[in-house]
Design an enzyme around this catalytic site. Structure first.
Site, PDB file in Angstrom:
ATOM      1  N   CYS A 200     -17.452  46.767  49.270  1.00  0.00           N
ATOM      2  CA  CYS A 200     -18.228  47.262  50.422  1.00  0.00           C
ATOM      3  C   CYS A 200     -19.224  48.307  49.918  1.00  0.00           C
ATOM      4  O   CYS A 200     -20.369  48.379  50.361  1.00  0.00           O
ATOM      5  CB  CYS A 200     -17.321  47.914  51.463  1.00  0.00           C
ATOM      6  SG  CYS A 200     -15.919  46.928  51.989  1.00  0.00           S
ATOM      7  N   HIS A 204     -23.229  49.358  50.504  1.00  0.00           N
ATOM      8  CA  HIS A 204     -23.405  50.439  51.477  1.00  0.00           C
ATOM      9  C   HIS A 204     -23.283  51.852  50.898  1.00  0.00           C
ATOM     10  O   HIS A 204     -23.437  52.825  51.618  1.00  0.00           O
ATOM     11  CB  HIS A 204     -22.436  50.229  52.647  1.00  0.00           C
ATOM     12  CG  HIS A 204     -22.653  48.910  53.327  1.00  0.00           C
ATOM     13  ND1 HIS A 204     -23.781  48.637  54.058  1.00  0.00           N
ATOM     14  CD2 HIS A 204     -21.916  47.763  53.334  1.00  0.00           C
ATOM     15  CE1 HIS A 204     -23.734  47.397  54.518  1.00  0.00           C
ATOM     16  NE2 HIS A 204     -22.611  46.836  54.079  1.00  0.00           N
ATOM     17  N   ARG A 243     -17.839  41.669  61.673  1.00  0.00           N
ATOM     18  CA  ARG A 243     -18.617  42.282  60.588  1.00  0.00           C
ATOM     19  C   ARG A 243     -17.823  42.260  59.268  1.00  0.00           C
ATOM     20  O   ARG A 243     -18.332  41.901  58.219  1.00  0.00           O
ATOM     21  CB  ARG A 243     -18.995  43.707  60.987  1.00  0.00           C
ATOM     22  CG  ARG A 243     -19.854  44.483  60.019  1.00  0.00           C
ATOM     23  CD  ARG A 243     -21.212  43.900  59.791  1.00  0.00           C
ATOM     24  NE  ARG A 243     -21.194  42.827  58.809  1.00  0.00           N
ATOM     25  CZ  ARG A 243     -22.262  42.212  58.334  1.00  0.00           C
ATOM     26  NH1 ARG A 243     -23.450  42.529  58.752  1.00  0.00           N
ATOM     27  NH2 ARG A 243     -22.163  41.270  57.429  1.00  0.00           N
ATOM     28  N   CYS A 247     -18.760  39.954  56.009  1.00  0.00           N
ATOM     29  CA  CYS A 247     -19.071  40.606  54.729  1.00  0.00           C
ATOM     30  C   CYS A 247     -18.280  39.940  53.612  1.00  0.00           C
ATOM     31  O   CYS A 247     -18.809  39.688  52.533  1.00  0.00           O
ATOM     32  CB  CYS A 247     -18.723  42.095  54.773  1.00  0.00           C
ATOM     33  SG  CYS A 247     -20.016  43.098  55.490  1.00  0.00           S
TER      34      CYS A 247
END
Lengths: 286, 103
Positions: A200, A204, A243, A247
């Protein structure tokens, strides 16, 4: 005889020293959510000094002036408006037994989104808002909703809307299981997975503001404050579950089942490190 | 003469045993597919399966159903390699994730 005693004493002293050192080593490894949240916030505010802290909740729109303008125009006629209406209707309509969602939440479910996920000390696990909504349904004899479809998105959109502007206020109780859940969420966030070998954090933390194909990547700080979101790419609303699973599949990893412990813990971690930032959901994204 | 007869018999026995052991293309596929499935199952127990492994497994099955066992074996081996890579990833990430952490 004496040298033997001296040797044994020295050995015992060394052993004591060695074991005396263990607690501090353990302490150094012990999760420290307060320090984590501070470091998290510092990282993003230093990386993007031009972005106001509360603006991070607007994801990619906080990263680029042109996009910010687009977003402001979009907010005149927000694409999530239909979901809000549907969510309000669903939320207020009584179940077959006469009760409603309001009976399952503090303050009748109004203005409470900022407190989710919570840690349920009885169950010893994280409970997200989506999970709490489905548990409410099941407790009242209703079938659970899909975690990735429009109805769940509509319900959470309405609840988020009633919390707009309220700062995330996620609590980690003094319970080792809560700290473990937080730490598991953190590990999940930073762990690389899928054939693309992305975590992740790859998108991000390392690359927010950069483009991945046509999309501008959102910063992890405040990323859940806008959930659920209307995504133009999806031509519809998406829940936090949607979401997370999307992802995973985008990096060619097989997604876990929605609301798996890993996703619940991930939501707990990500929400906690955004404590103090306002709820802005439902949001709209490209 | 006696020795030659014995040698011939031994050679014949070896040939017979070898052909009995020689795998058919179908059994080669079954072996390769089972190995790939087992590796993918292990990746699943680590909560780290890859979508491309499932794609390769499905392609292997499809090729075998069409009787193309060379392709089926190749796809099975591809699936096993992908599954093993996902196992390696999950194992190495048990500690490696800390390198990315914001501190």
């Amino acid at each position: 005889m004496r040298p033997v005693i001296q040797f044994v004493s020295a050995a015992l002293a060394l052993t004591a020293l060695a074991f005396g050192g263990v607690p501090s080593a353990v302490a150094a490894d012990k999760p420290d959510p307060v320090a984590d949240a501070k470091a998290f916030r510092n990282f993003f505010t230093k990386k993007f000094p031009q972005v106001r802290l509360e603006d991070f909740v607007n994801g990619p729109y906080s990263m680029n002036e042109d996009m910010h303008r687009q977003w402001e125009e979009k907010e005149q006629f927000p694409p999530y408006e239909f979901a809000l209406d549907m969510g309000k209707e669903m939320f207020t309509k009584p179940f077959k037994n006469g009760k409603s969602y309001a009976d399952c939440f503090p303050n009748q479910g109004i203005g409470v989104r900022q407190n989710y996920p919570t840690f349920d000390e009885k169950e010893g696990k994280v409970v997200t808002l989506e999970l709490a909504l489905n548990r409410c349904r099941e407790a009242n004899g209703e079938a659970p909703l899909s975690y990735v479809k429009d109805e769940m998105a509509a319900l959470t959109a309405y609840m988020a809307f009633t919390s707009r502007g309220k700062p995330f206020d996620i609590k980690i109780p003094d319970d080792p299981r809560a700290l473990e859940a937080y730490q598991n969420g953190k590990r999940y966030f930073y762990t690389r997975r899928g054939q693309l070998n992305f975590s992740c954090a790859t998108c991000h933390v390392q690359e927010p503001g950069e483009r991945i194909r046509a999309e501008v990547l959102a910063p992890a700080l405040g990323i859940l404050n806008a959930m659920p979101i209307y995504r133009s790419e999806w031509s519809g609303m998406g829940t936090t579950s949607r979401r997370f699973t999307t992802c995973n599949s985008q990096i060619r990893g097989v997604p876990l089942e929605p609301q798996a412990d890993e996703y619940r813990d991930l939501e707990y971690y990500l929400s906690y490190v955004s404590n103090g930032l306002p709820i802005s959901g439902p949001g709209a994204r490209p | 003469m006696r020795i030659s007869a014995l040698s011939l018999a031994t050679a014949l026995l070896m040939v017979g045993a070898t052909s009995a052991l020689a795998a058919s293309p179908e059994s080669d596929f079954k072996t390769a597919y089972a190995a790939a499935e087992a590796a993918n199952k292990e990746a699943g127990s680590l909560r780290n399966q890859w979508t491309v492994t499932a794609v390769a497994l499905a392609a292997a099955k499809k090729a075998a159903d069409a009787g193309d066992f060379d392709q089926a074996v190749a796809q099975s081996k591809e699936a096993e390699a992908l599954a093993r890579a996902s196992i390696y990833q999950a194992t190495s990430e048990k500690d490696a994730w800390k390198a990315l952490e914001i501190k």
